[in-house]
Write an enzyme that holds these catalytic residues in place. Structure first.
Site, PDB file in Angstrom:
ATOM      1  N   SER A  23       0.853  -1.191   0.000  1.00  0.00           N
ATOM      2  CA  SER A  23       0.000   0.000   0.000  1.00  0.00           C
ATOM      3  C   SER A  23       0.883   1.233   0.000  1.00  0.00           C
ATOM      4  CB  SER A  23      -0.884  -0.015   1.259  1.00  0.00           C
ATOM      5  OG  SER A  23      -1.547   1.209   1.461  1.00  0.00           O
ATOM      6  N   TYR A  50      -3.957  -0.702  10.025  1.00  0.00           N
ATOM      7  CA  TYR A  50      -3.721  -0.912   8.593  1.00  0.00           C
ATOM      8  C   TYR A  50      -2.307  -0.472   8.218  1.00  0.00           C
ATOM      9  CZ  TYR A  50      -4.593  -0.794   3.541  1.00  0.00           C
ATOM     10  OH  TYR A  50      -4.534  -1.004   2.191  1.00  0.00           O
TER      11      TYR A  50
END
Length: 256
Positions: free
Chosen positions: A148, A161
């Site tokens: 990410s 996350y």
């Protein structure tokens, strides 16, 4: 492109496991691999993967759905076993399944933290272990982890996350260091700001959406289709000398 160059991207006869294959990025990657010739094990939890299966089969691929929760470590062996039982082996693993929980750090429930780590990191490690053992024995294999932009940055209100995606990038490099000499390439794709369920809250926030778009040189959110080419590249022999790389597919976000 010359014929022998096209063949470097050919996945005919290869078998790929794709987690989170029921929708979004996972579906697009799975269908893209099928288009390149791969057969598929489609791993899904809450969402059905029947649409993904139908799209893959329409392209001439064979596909099997494995419905399971990747957060349950005891079920992960079943995924690899399904690939061996159905197609006789495993050539490509795409660790795509992921979740996000949004809350300020002081309010971030420990249960949310643990759930995110179980899905986004712990399942990735265990599936890499299981697939890696098989791939090392056969002397070849491709593992693609989905990282990410938050493998590089801190984000806002997503501590779990962010921690998980930093760890995925580090794990990718660690495994590449051990397995590259054994014929197994471990790399990652770091999608930029993509138009998916995970970013719906951001896209619905006019201020944050504007701030994000202003930083993307391409001037748009990414789409599922934007990951297909990079995934085929990392799954194919065209990337045989790439090891431990985190490939940003971000419209230029990291340049700004």
């Amino acid at each position: 492109m010359k014929p022998h160059q096209r063949n470097r991207f050919d996945l005919q006869g290869r078998t790929a496991v794709v987690t989170g294959a029921g929708r979004g990025l996972g579906q697009a990657i799975a269908v893209g691999l099928a288009e390149a010739g791969a057969n598929l094990i489609l791993v899904t939890n809450r969402s059905s993967a029947e649409e993904t299966k139908a799209k893959a089969e329409a392209l001439g691929a064979k596909a099997r759905i494995v419905q399971t929760d990747v957060a349950d470590r005891s079920k992960l062996t079943d995924i690899i076993d399904a690939s061996v039982e159905t197609f006789g082996g495993l050539d490509i693993l795409v660790n795509n399944a992921g979740i996000i929980r949004r809350a300020p750090a002081v309010e971030h429930a420990y249960s949310d933290w643990q759930e995110v780590l179980d899905v986004n990191l712990n399942s990735v490690f265990v599936l890499c272990q299981l697939a890696g053992e098989l791939m090392i024995e056969q002397g070849r294999g491709k593992i693609i982890n989905i990282a990410s932009m938050l493998s590089y940055q801190g984000g806002i209100n997503v501590p779990g996350y962010t921690a998980s995606k930093h760890a995925v990038a580090g794990l990718t490099k660690a495994l590449a260091n051990e397995w590259a000499s054994k014929g197994v390439q471990v790399n990652a794709i770091a999608p930029g700001y993509m138009s998916t369920d995970n970013t719906e809250a951001l896209r619905n926030d006019p201020v944050r959406s504007r701030q994000i778009l202003e930083r993307i040189p391409a001037g748009r959110w990414g789409s599922d289709e934007d990951l297909i080419g990079p995934a085929i590249f990392l799954a194919s022999s065209a990337s045989d000398y790439m090891n431990g790389h985190v490939l940003c597919v971000d419209g230029g976000w990291m340049n700004r």
